[in-house]
Motif scaffolding. Sequence first.
Motif, PDB file in Angstrom:
ATOM      1  N   GLU A  30      54.391  61.708  74.339  1.00 32.59           N
ATOM      2  CA  GLU A  30      54.373  62.046  72.911  1.00 32.59           C
ATOM      3  C   GLU A  30      54.805  60.859  72.060  1.00 32.59           C
ATOM      4  O   GLU A  30      54.204  60.569  71.023  1.00 32.59           O
ATOM      5  CB  GLU A  30      55.286  63.252  72.633  1.00 32.59           C
ATOM      6  CG  GLU A  30      54.787  64.560  73.254  1.00 32.59           C
ATOM      7  CD  GLU A  30      53.479  65.060  72.641  1.00 32.59           C
ATOM      8  OE1 GLU A  30      53.170  64.677  71.496  1.00 32.59           O
ATOM      9  OE2 GLU A  30      52.756  65.810  73.332  1.00 32.59           O
ATOM     10  N   ASN A  34      52.609  58.643  69.408  1.00 32.29           N
ATOM     11  CA  ASN A  34      53.017  58.425  68.009  1.00 32.29           C
ATOM     12  C   ASN A  34      52.951  56.945  67.661  1.00 32.29           C
ATOM     13  O   ASN A  34      52.490  56.571  66.590  1.00 32.29           O
ATOM     14  CB  ASN A  34      54.442  58.930  67.779  1.00 32.29           C
ATOM     15  CG  ASN A  34      54.474  60.445  67.586  1.00 32.29           C
ATOM     16  OD1 ASN A  34      53.448  61.063  67.310  1.00 32.29           O
ATOM     17  ND2 ASN A  34      55.657  61.025  67.737  1.00 32.29           N
ATOM     18  N   LYS A  80      49.142  63.795  60.028  1.00 30.93           N
ATOM     19  CA  LYS A  80      47.825  63.560  60.617  1.00 30.93           C
ATOM     20  C   LYS A  80      46.813  64.669  60.374  1.00 30.93           C
ATOM     21  O   LYS A  80      45.674  64.581  60.825  1.00 30.93           O
ATOM     22  CB  LYS A  80      47.992  63.336  62.128  1.00 30.93           C
ATOM     23  CG  LYS A  80      48.946  62.183  62.405  1.00 30.93           C
ATOM     24  CD  LYS A  80      49.395  62.086  63.832  1.00 30.93           C
ATOM     25  CE  LYS A  80      50.563  61.115  63.955  1.00 30.93           C
ATOM     26  NZ  LYS A  80      51.099  61.043  65.302  1.00 30.93           N
ATOM     27  N   GLY A  94      48.146  62.543  68.059  1.00 29.78           N
ATOM     28  CA  GLY A  94      48.976  63.690  67.682  1.00 29.78           C
ATOM     29  C   GLY A  94      48.351  64.423  66.513  1.00 29.78           C
ATOM     30  O   GLY A  94      47.465  63.901  65.847  1.00 29.78           O
ATOM     31  N   ALA A  99      56.137  67.421  68.377  1.00 34.76           N
ATOM     32  CA  ALA A  99      56.799  66.612  69.392  1.00 34.76           C
ATOM     33  C   ALA A  99      58.231  66.240  68.982  1.00 34.76           C
ATOM     34  O   ALA A  99      59.180  66.490  69.747  1.00 34.76           O
ATOM     35  CB  ALA A  99      55.989  65.354  69.676  1.00 34.76           C
TER      36      ALA A  99
HETATM   37 MG    MG Z   1      53.052  63.010  67.886  1.00 35.59          MG
END
Ligand code: MG
Length: 661
Positions: A30, A34, A80, A94, A99
């Motif tokens: 995760e 990112n 996002k 993501g 997360a």
């Molecule tokens: Mg993420």
Amino acid sequence: MGRIRILPDQVANKIAAGEVVERPASVVKELLENSLDAGSSSVRIEVESGGRRLIRIVDDGCGMLRDDALLAFERHATSKLRDVKDLLSIATLGFRGEALPSIASVSRLLLETRSAEETTGTRIEIAGGKMLRCEEAALGGGTCITVRDLFYNVPARRKFLRTEPTELAHIASLVTHYSLAHPEKTFHLTSGPNELLHVTPVETMKERVYQVFGSQILDDLVEIGTRERELLLPPASVPASQAIAESRQEPDDPPTRTFRLNGFFSRPQVQKANRNSIYIFINGRLIRDRLLMHALSSAYHNLMPHSAYPFALLFLECDAEEVDVNVHPSKTEVRFRHGSFIHDFVRDTIRERLMESRPAPSFSPGHRSAPVAQPGAQLPYSEFSQMIENQPAGEFTDLPVAAAKAPDPALPEFALRPTALPALRLDFTAPAIEVAPGPPPSGKLMRHLDAHGEFPPEAIPPPEMSLSALSDLRPLGQIHESFIIAAGRDGLWIIDQHVAHERILFEQVMKQRAAGRVEMQRLLMPMILQLTPEQQIDYARIADELHASGFETEPFGNRTIAVKAAPAAVGAADLERVLFEILEIAEGELRGASLDELRRNICASIACRAAIKINMRLDTAKMEWLLRTLALTDCPMSCPHGRPIAMHYPTREILKAFHRI
Ligand code: MG
Ligand code: ADP
């Protein structure tokens, strides 16, 4: 990347729910995703105790504004995704906004970040989901997240972790493979004092594969290059979100989608016991997908045994609308809008590349003994493939790279060592090998020639690994009346006469079968075969296919059939065995298989029975015919059951063995 906001309920409700953080590798995944989403060009990952004690990820990405940094730890806070429609075209790794809050709730987390838009950075400390500190700090650009004591407040979850080396191997495998997908970025992974992976930017994926796995693995791989296939969208299947864009197009110009495949796969002789060495990325996302796994195995059909798997790194690209990434909490499963199109594209592309490149296995002394892969790439294990396999823990010892399986014990024992070679006359007639009498063209070539003569290095042809070389081989003789020894422009070749002939016949029969005219031969007397009840059922099921393959049979009383004609390639003496073998195929693994697979297997049986055997003397003309005809086949790499046909001992290796270079 835009500002962070909390997703409205109607979007949040549509997001696949589930556990994000299962183990240290999921945390790394995760955080790494990112960092990649943040446009980083360099990511450093430090772990301690297999990630249980510490995971730290430092990137040089866009960083976060102070307000955003605080918001990032709220559930469903993301920069996002905005509305439901965006869910149909996710271009980032993501999008769930889960997360950071999930990780922060099960660890002691420190976030240090600074956006280029602010003059100072932000430091936030959270433990077990509780904010302990949030302050301004003098920091460089980018983001550093430190996760300590994972699951310290959830002992039940801690118990499910595996041993430290296994957890570390998960992480190493993950980082290694993300680094392959991004050759233009720097990745640095350390475990305590040990450096597991360090790769700096390179231009091509091939260079990155070399950095990560070393040249020896690269030798085993075939590069796909970029291949494309276009899909013409039937108007009905255009998603609603496309309707507007589509209406702007000319009516006689139906919208198309382009699928692109890039990457590497191993030549058929690299045979792994499990799927741990198969990595599939779609739009930069590492996924596990049965459909694509199947496409890959089908590409190797009749080139590799059913139970073996290749090494593969596949990078697929397509429009974001073509793949739904919102089907699994850890985002490793996806759903394709045009699954069978992608399946066939991947299968055909790999098959075509295999046929074009005709990779030849080579004997290289010490070839396998000194892997120069980075330590991270050698650690066994892959989280993703393991989840597909659900293998027992004992499987973890399989290295994720190379190390071809031991030879089939059914083959006659046979080994070629460099020391066994002097007895053979080698063909070094390639003109470039002559030692130039005059002064060497450049200073770096000034080397002492001893009495034995020395080969200037540039005189040695580059390793010719392609089986296209088969067409100009000169047969020298046989070993054990089973293996043909031949001299080529680049070194020595050994060809298994039985499987070579088997491949030739297989392709011949397949072609005749496809054209609907298998050469048949009428038997003087029909042959009567007695079937078991089970065989009778299978016979009924495949009778048409048998007929099309050149067997004229008909039921003849109770559980008995009469064979009146057979494919010309099969001798009368072998007929009974071929037929029973085919019935066995029908009854065994292929009961649920497609007609195409059944057909291929019938042709393989015919070819195997009809092929010249081992322990059979061949004259030069026959050997020449065999090599020439083999060179003309589509897949001279392996027999229809997956055994290698020809081995290559390159001149370079021969020269090395005789200390001439
Ligand atoms: Mg993420
Ligand atoms: P997601 O990635 O699904 O949006 P996360 O919980 O992983 O959700 O992260 C929340 C948000 O925090 C991201 O949308 C992003 O804006 C920001 N963020 C997280 N990590 C970084 C990073 N390394 N650099 C810049 N922004 C980051």
